[in-house]
Structures are given as structure tokens and as C-alpha cells.
Design a protein around this motif. Structure first.
Motif, PDB file in Angstrom:
ATOM      1  N   SER A  94       4.597  -8.790  -6.969  1.00  0.00           N
ATOM      2  CA  SER A  94       3.576  -8.156  -6.132  1.00  0.00           C
ATOM      3  C   SER A  94       3.695  -6.647  -6.290  1.00  0.00           C
ATOM      4  CB  SER A  94       3.752  -8.545  -4.661  1.00  0.00           C
ATOM      5  OG  SER A  94       3.632  -9.932  -4.490  1.00  0.00           O
ATOM      6  N   TRP A  95       2.546  -5.998  -6.509  1.00  0.00           N
ATOM      7  CA  TRP A  95       2.529  -4.566  -6.797  1.00  0.00           C
ATOM      8  C   TRP A  95       1.468  -3.876  -5.942  1.00  0.00           C
ATOM      9  CZ3 TRP A  95       5.754  -2.345 -10.528  1.00  0.00           C
ATOM     10  CH2 TRP A  95       6.511  -3.250 -11.263  1.00  0.00           C
ATOM     11  N   GLY A  96       1.755  -2.642  -5.571  1.00  0.00           N
ATOM     12  CA  GLY A  96       0.749  -1.836  -4.919  1.00  0.00           C
ATOM     13  C   GLY A  96      -0.201  -1.229  -5.936  1.00  0.00           C
ATOM     14  N   GLN A  97      -1.168  -0.465  -5.433  1.00  0.00           N
ATOM     15  CA  GLN A  97      -2.179   0.114  -6.318  1.00  0.00           C
ATOM     16  C   GLN A  97      -1.713   1.431  -6.932  1.00  0.00           C
ATOM     17  OE1 GLN A  97      -2.109   0.732  -3.129  1.00  0.00           O
ATOM     18  NE2 GLN A  97      -2.398   2.953  -3.121  1.00  0.00           N
ATOM     19  N   GLY A  98      -0.621   1.978  -6.404  1.00  0.00           N
ATOM     20  CA  GLY A  98      -0.058   3.199  -6.949  1.00  0.00           C
ATOM     21  C   GLY A  98      -0.509   4.454  -6.227  1.00  0.00           C
ATOM     22  N   THR A  99       0.317   5.480  -6.309  1.00  0.00           N
ATOM     23  CA  THR A  99      -0.012   6.786  -5.750  1.00  0.00           C
ATOM     24  C   THR A  99       0.382   7.850  -6.772  1.00  0.00           C
ATOM     25  OG1 THR A  99       0.238   8.232  -3.811  1.00  0.00           O
ATOM     26  CG2 THR A  99       2.201   7.020  -4.508  1.00  0.00           C
ATOM     27  N   GLN A 100      -0.499   8.807  -6.988  1.00  0.00           N
ATOM     28  CA  GLN A 100      -0.293   9.825  -8.025  1.00  0.00           C
ATOM     29  C   GLN A 100       0.647  10.925  -7.535  1.00  0.00           C
ATOM     30  OE1 GLN A 100      -1.738  10.125 -11.324  1.00  0.00           O
ATOM     31  NE2 GLN A 100      -0.230  11.789 -11.470  1.00  0.00           N
ATOM     32  N   SER A 149       5.714   6.396   0.644  1.00  0.00           N
ATOM     33  CA  SER A 149       5.902   5.275   1.535  1.00  0.00           C
ATOM     34  C   SER A 149       5.095   4.087   1.030  1.00  0.00           C
ATOM     35  CB  SER A 149       5.456   5.637   2.951  1.00  0.00           C
ATOM     36  OG  SER A 149       5.744   4.600   3.846  1.00  0.00           O
ATOM     37  N   CYS A 150       5.616   2.900   1.290  1.00  0.00           N
ATOM     38  CA  CYS A 150       4.940   1.668   0.895  1.00  0.00           C
ATOM     39  C   CYS A 150       4.983   0.714   2.084  1.00  0.00           C
ATOM     40  CB  CYS A 150       5.634   1.057  -0.312  1.00  0.00           C
ATOM     41  SG  CYS A 150       5.046  -0.571  -0.791  1.00  0.00           S
ATOM     42  N   ALA A 151       3.820   0.287   2.527  1.00  0.00           N
ATOM     43  CA  ALA A 151       3.723  -0.652   3.641  1.00  0.00           C
ATOM     44  C   ALA A 151       3.374  -2.027   3.093  1.00  0.00           C
ATOM     45  CB  ALA A 151       2.649  -0.186   4.616  1.00  0.00           C
ATOM     46  N   GLY A 152       4.120  -3.033   3.549  1.00  0.00           N
ATOM     47  CA  GLY A 152       3.915  -4.381   3.052  1.00  0.00           C
ATOM     48  C   GLY A 152       3.416  -5.331   4.122  1.00  0.00           C
ATOM     49  N   LEU A 169       0.838  -1.185   0.000  1.00  0.00           N
ATOM     50  CA  LEU A 169       0.000   0.000   0.000  1.00  0.00           C
ATOM     51  C   LEU A 169       0.877   1.240   0.000  1.00  0.00           C
ATOM     52  CD1 LEU A 169      -2.872   1.135   0.122  1.00  0.00           C
ATOM     53  CD2 LEU A 169      -2.686   1.114   2.605  1.00  0.00           C
ATOM     54  N   GLU A 170       0.811   1.991  -1.100  1.00  0.00           N
ATOM     55  CA  GLU A 170       1.588   3.215  -1.209  1.00  0.00           C
ATOM     56  C   GLU A 170       0.815   4.401  -0.634  1.00  0.00           C
ATOM     57  OE1 GLU A 170       2.297   0.935  -5.171  1.00  0.00           O
ATOM     58  OE2 GLU A 170       0.612   1.453  -3.868  1.00  0.00           O
ATOM     59  N   SER A 171       1.562   5.384  -0.190  1.00  0.00           N
ATOM     60  CA  SER A 171       0.977   6.636   0.273  1.00  0.00           C
ATOM     61  C   SER A 171       1.995   7.746   0.075  1.00  0.00           C
ATOM     62  CB  SER A 171       0.571   6.543   1.747  1.00  0.00           C
ATOM     63  OG  SER A 171       1.700   6.286   2.554  1.00  0.00           O
ATOM     64  N   GLY A 172       1.528   8.990   0.215  1.00  0.00           N
ATOM     65  CA  GLY A 172       2.438  10.121   0.169  1.00  0.00           C
ATOM     66  C   GLY A 172       2.438  10.907  -1.126  1.00  0.00           C
ATOM     67  N   GLY A 173       1.683  10.457  -2.114  1.00  0.00           N
ATOM     68  CA  GLY A 173       1.627  11.207  -3.361  1.00  0.00           C
ATOM     69  C   GLY A 173       0.891  12.519  -3.191  1.00  0.00           C
ATOM     70  N   GLY A 174       0.947  13.358  -4.217  1.00  0.00           N
ATOM     71  CA  GLY A 174       0.257  14.630  -4.178  1.00  0.00           C
ATOM     72  C   GLY A 174       0.725  15.535  -5.292  1.00  0.00           C
TER      73      GLY A 174
END
Length: 126
Positions: free
Chosen positions: A115-121, A21-24, A5-10
Motif C-alpha cells: 500500500s502506497w500513498g500518492q506522494g509529496t514533493q 507526515s503520513c496518515a493511514g 495520505l502524505e503531507s508536509g512537502g515543500g
């Protein structure tokens, strides 16, 4: 089953910075190399950076070397990508990925990640 799960985009202005950040979960995180990729509209997925399972080995695409920095915290099952001096051409969806086989050498080849996350823009615009 692995979940990333990625986060931090903007949205940032040119020259700005972000930390992704990516949490696994679902697999022993500390045994696997991790990578970051991105895909812009109409373009192929592009390798950015990879880090070895222990954090000692790192590799970068020439296009981001010196501007992006990859790190990991195996106690927290996270991998981060620090983006600096961002340019409009850095606009894309950013993905983290876990390499298919444990240990070994961190790869720049997307087919070696299963294995891939859903992405963050990330959008870089004035």
C-alpha cells in the motif's frame, strides 16, 4: 482498502528541514511496519527509512542516516519522517508505504510493501 495520505512537502533551502507526515486508514495501523521511500526524476525508487509496528525497530538507508528520523503514533495512525540538513540531491517525491504482512521486521525492500500513498514533493533549492 488501505489509504495513505502524505503531507508536509515543500521547497526549502539547502541545510533546511521538513517534517513529512503520513496518515493511514483502512487497516489496523498499529499492526504494520511502515516505510518511507522517494523517487527523483529519471531515478529508481529509493528506500529511506522504516519503522516497526510498535515503533521500537527502525532502519535507515546509509544515504540519510543521521539526517532523517522516522517516528510513528499508533493512536493517531500516523508515521512521520523528519528531514534535516537537506541537500539538493534530496529533491524527489516522497512516499509512505505500509508493509504487506503484519508485525515482523521492517523491510527496506519495496516489493514487501503493498500500500502506497500518492506522494509529496520535496524540493531543495537555493
Amino acid at each position: 482498502q488501505v489509504q495513505l495520505l502524505e503531507s508536509g512537502g515543500g521547497t526549502v533551502q539547502p541545510g533546511g528541514s521538513l517534517i513529512l507526515s503520513c496518515a493511514g486508514s483502512g487497516r489496523t495501523f498499529g499492526r504494520y511496519n511502515m516505510g518511507w521511500f522517494r523517487q527523483a526524476p529519471g531515478k529508481e525508487r529509493e528506500f529511506l527509512a522504516a519503522i516497526g509496528w510498535s515503533g521500537e525497530r527502525r532502519r535507515y538507508a546509509d544515504s540519510v542516516k543521521g539526517r532523517f528520523d522516522i517516528s510513528r503514533d499508533n493512536d493517531k495512525n500516523t508515521v512521520n519522517l523528519r528531514l534535516t540538513n537537506l541537500k539538493p540531491e534530496d529533491t524527489a517525491i516522497y512516499y509512505c508505504a505500509m508493509q504487506e504482512e503484519p508485525y515482523g521486521v521492517p523491510s527496506a525492500r519495496s516489493h514487501q510493501y503493498d500500500s502506497w500513498g500518492q506522494g509529496t514533493q520535496v524540493t531543495v533549492s537555493s
